[in-house]
Write an enzyme that holds these catalytic residues in place. Structure first.
Site, PDB file in Angstrom:
ATOM      1  N   GLY A 193       0.876  -1.327   0.148  1.00  0.00           N
ATOM      2  CA  GLY A 193       0.089   0.078  -0.024  1.00  0.00           C
ATOM      3  C   GLY A 193       0.757   1.324   0.129  1.00  0.00           C
ATOM      4  O   GLY A 193       2.168   1.242   0.255  1.00  0.00           O
ATOM      5  N   GLY A 221       0.548   5.939   0.312  1.00  0.00           N
ATOM      6  CA  GLY A 221      -0.298   6.815   0.565  1.00  0.00           C
ATOM      7  C   GLY A 221       0.713   8.409   0.530  1.00  0.00           C
ATOM      8  O   GLY A 221       1.753   8.298   0.167  1.00  0.00           O
ATOM      9  N   ASP A 270      -9.031  11.786  11.949  1.00  0.00           N
ATOM     10  CA  ASP A 270      -9.126  11.388  10.465  1.00  0.00           C
ATOM     11  C   ASP A 270      -9.625   9.887  10.401  1.00  0.00           C
ATOM     12  O   ASP A 270      -9.076   9.096   9.687  1.00  0.00           O
ATOM     13  CB  ASP A 270      -7.556  11.259  10.222  1.00  0.00           C
TER      14      ASP A 270
END
Length: 738
Positions: A435, A437, A552
């Site tokens: 992953g 980000g 968040d």
């Protein structure tokens, strides 16, 4: 209905025909006496603008009719509308006419944009004395005579743009505190002192705006750009993308200058090496209706930034530490990268050392002096190495970084060396990349005991994020709950920042809803995920001392374990709740999930998490992202909601997978709960403990045990939905970490 309408926005819809006015029993737009804004721009409207449309009883403040095909004369009845603030009639096919004498009587006027409207004659000097006037754009007309600006001009004036007209003279006075653009007029063909100041080349930005660059064009080397101080340099560039600005007129230069000034002041306050900033090409993205502005940031002392400068600027923009003026709203920053790093100070010292050696050789004492220099150099290099080692020590020098706070207080978190994590991830190989980000990448690793871990590795050189890094270490090392992701350890070694978590095999809730994982999430499983995430969040609010606000919460930060149980993750933005029940802090979070009350007041409370969780609940039940091409999931559900109809009239809004497998009553109560969570005022939202209780009740409607796992493994659901079309897409814009 017409008398109560306060804002009519029909812009950019390819509408044809004339503006209707009342005729007998047929009502028209002249009945809109309480309407404050008419936005008709960018259509195919034609004919004359009816004079009857305007009268003294109106409260109209904005009239935008640019980019149409209106003909005839500009109605002088506009002079009756003394509330008018913004008037844009540009790029139509009006008859040639003298400059309207009624415009200087509009005492509330702030912005006048009449580009290519067939105006001729002289511009009255009294126009510039309107005390609220900020921007005047009259380019591409046939205005002539002399441009005169009275000494009693508005002290708010920022721009007068009369380019490409027939103006022959201009009464110049020293020290105008605003920008005047006269290029393309006969005046500019005359030589005279100061003429070049007003006749410079200006860059067009689309069809509506002008570049904010205002220095003379100078010759720069390839890829260099002239800054505001007329210095050639390699700027750091990228795009500022605003989701919902409160203004529509892209031609108001004053708006962008306010943004420029606030950016520059922010960089100065943080002592970043910035000489100036420049904004260009404001445009509306055709796909998402976002405002996109190109940003150039120029270095202060050299032709280019060094690595530290780039990292500092990129960090404050990408993490939204900079807060723009309120009219711009939420934003994200997309960098173009930077290829022109300046040499470091050590490089210049090497050159200096080389010069000393050559000079010593000429002096005749080659061996002795060279040996001395080598000894000194070796000693300094050793000291630098020791200093560097001290700087990267995970605790010894943490306090020396003023941006990172005190040494983290840890409970049970293990320190891993860089070499260990490198080995356990097979040198951070692509096969272990699971992953990514805005913070960097996540890798799968295997500890010597066979335990799988997920290693979150920040972008190299991103030491500016030490506070967020420390926050996540502190928080996760002290909390233990089955619905909160567990922290195995961390690495703060060799300028690397890595967090080592328990491995969660089934990805994020976002991926599950989108079908990316190939696991079918039916209604029963979604309820189980909702109750797990709610309990994890309740634990942070009610059972941790002091309480923790996540800040968040979103579907991308809810992970699914091997049994598809939810685990709340990513605590980089989290904060401890203060004694007053709130924290005053800079606004951070993700667009679409952010509490509007928090955004407006900067006061963070546990109800901010409740709002974000409410948006997640709406994702679960609709299968749609919060924001997609101008559509906002909260508004969409509220607009469709009708509690007098079956399924509250939400048949088209709900995810078909949910609609086909759920009891209508459970769906209805789930939506009601979600909408309570996203109430505008935090005081009207439930606590997380109340949310947990309500989801438990909904599960009991479906005859599910809220305290038992729904399935022992995710294998039951694999493959059942591959190839299906999912309403969930990948178009979410992020306001902080991706």
């Amino acid at each position: 209905f017409l008398t109560e309408l306060h804002w009519l926005d029909l812009s950019d819809n390819q509408i044809e025909g004339n503006i209707p006015v009342s005729n007998g029993s047929n009502p028209g737009l002249d009945l809109l006496v309480n309407t404050e804004r008419f936005h008709f721009g960018k259509n195919q409207l034609s004919g004359e603008i009816p004079a009857r449309l305007f009268h003294s009883n109106m409260t109209l403040t904005h009239l935008l009719v640019e980019n149409n095909k209106f003909t005839g004369v500009i109605p002088d009845t506009l002079g009756f509308v003394q509330t008018m603030k913004m008037l844009d009639m540009s790029r139509n096919e009006f008859n040639t006419s003298d400059f309207p004498s009624w415009i200087p009587s509009l005492q509330s006027l702030t912005t006048l944009v009449m580009e290519k409207t067939g105006l001729q004659g002289s511009v009255p000097a009294s126009l510039f004395s309107l005390h609220q006037l900020q921007t005047v754009i009259l380019r591409n007309n046939k205005l002539n005579g002399s441009l005169e600006i009275e000494s009693a001009h508005s002290n708010q004036l920022q721009l007068i743009d009369v380019q490409n007209n027939l103006i022959e003279s201009f009464t110049q006075k020293p020290g105008y505190p605003f920008e005047i653009m006269l290029k393309g007029n006969p005046f500019c063909n005359k030589s005279g002192e100061g003429t070049e100041t007003y006749c410079i080349e200006t860059q067009q930005t689309g069809t509506d705006s002008t570049s904010l660059q205002n220095c003379l064009t100078i010759e720069c080397r390839s890829n260099q750009v002239s800054s505001r101080a007329c210095k050639c340099a390699f700027p750091y560039v990228g795009d500022l993308i605003f989701r919902a600005p409160s203004f529509l007129n892209l031609g108001n230069i004053a708006t962008y200058e306010t943004l420029e000034k606030s950016l520059m002041l922010f960089f100065q306050e943080r002592q970043l090496p910035v000489e100036s900033v420049s904004l260009h090409n404001p445009t509306i993205d055709s796909d998402d209706d976002y405002l996109v502005i190109h940003l150039q940031v120029f270095p202060s002392s050299q032709e280019s930034f060094n690595a530290t400068g780039v990292a500092g600027i990129g960090f404050v923009l990408s993490r939204q530490i900079f807060t723009p003026p309120s009219s711009f709203g939420l934003y994200v920053f997309s960098s173009d990268g930077y290829k022109y790093l300046a040499e470091t100070s050590s490089g210049s010292k090497k050159s200096s050392s080389t010069g000393i050696i050559i000079g010593a050789t000429v002096g005749g004492s080659v061996l002795a002096i060279l040996a001395l220099i080598i000894g000194i150099y070796a000693f300094r290099q050793k000291k630098r190495a020791e200093d560097a080692a001290k700087r990267i020590d995970p605790f010894a020098s943490w306090d020396s970084n003023k941006h990172s706070g005190a040494v983290p207080q840890l409970t049970g978190a293990r320190f891993f060396s860089f070499e260990e994590l490198k080995k356990w991830t097979n040198n951070f190989s692509e096969t272990n990349d699971i992953g990514c980000g805005g913070y960097g990448k996540v890798y799968r690793g295997t500890l010597p005991n066979g335990e799988l871990v997920a290693i979150k590795r920040a972008l190299q050189g991103s030491a500016q994020g030490a506070r967020e890094f420390k926050s996540e270490i502190e928080l996760l090392s002290r909390i233990h709950h089955k619905n909160v992701v567990g922290l195995a350890g961390f690495c703060f070694d060799r300028a690397e920042q890595m967090l080592v978590y328990e491995y969660i095999p089934n990805g994020t809730l976002k991926d599950g809803l989108s079908g990316k994982t190939g696991i079918r999430l039916d209604w029963m499983r979604r309820l189980n995920i909702a109750i797990g995430a709610a309990r994890g969040l309740q634990y942070l609010h009610d059972l941790v001392s002091p309480p923790i606000i996540h800040r968040d919460i979103k579907s991308n930060n809810i992970l699914l374990d091997a049994n598809l149980n939810a685990k709340v993750a990513d605590f980089g933005l989290s904060r401890f709740l203060g004694e007053k029940g709130h924290i005053t802090t800079q606004v951070k979070g993700t667009m679409g999930y952010m509490d509007p009350e928090y955004y407006m007041t900067n006061q963070l409370t546990e109800k901010s998490d409740v709002f974000s969780f409410g948006v997640v609940l709406l994702e679960i039940v609709t299968g749609k992202v919060p924001i997609d091409k101008g559509r906002y999931i909260v508004k969409e559900v509220k607009d469709a909601m009708d509690m007098t109809k079956d399924l509250y009239n939400l048949h088209e809004t709900l995810d078909p997978v949910v609609r086909s497998g759920a009891t209508p009553r459970s769906l209805e109560e789930f939506v009601v709960l979600a909408l309570k969570c996203v109430e505008e005022g935090g005081v009207n939202r439930p606590k997380m403990s109340e949310v947990v209780k309500q989801i438990e009740n909904i599960m009991e409607i479906e005859r599910l045990n809220p305290y038992a796992d729904y399935a022992s493994t995710s294998a039951t659901y694999e493959g059942e939905n591959k190839g299906l079309n999912h309403p969930y897409t990948e178009s979410l814009f992020v306001y902080s970490e991706a």
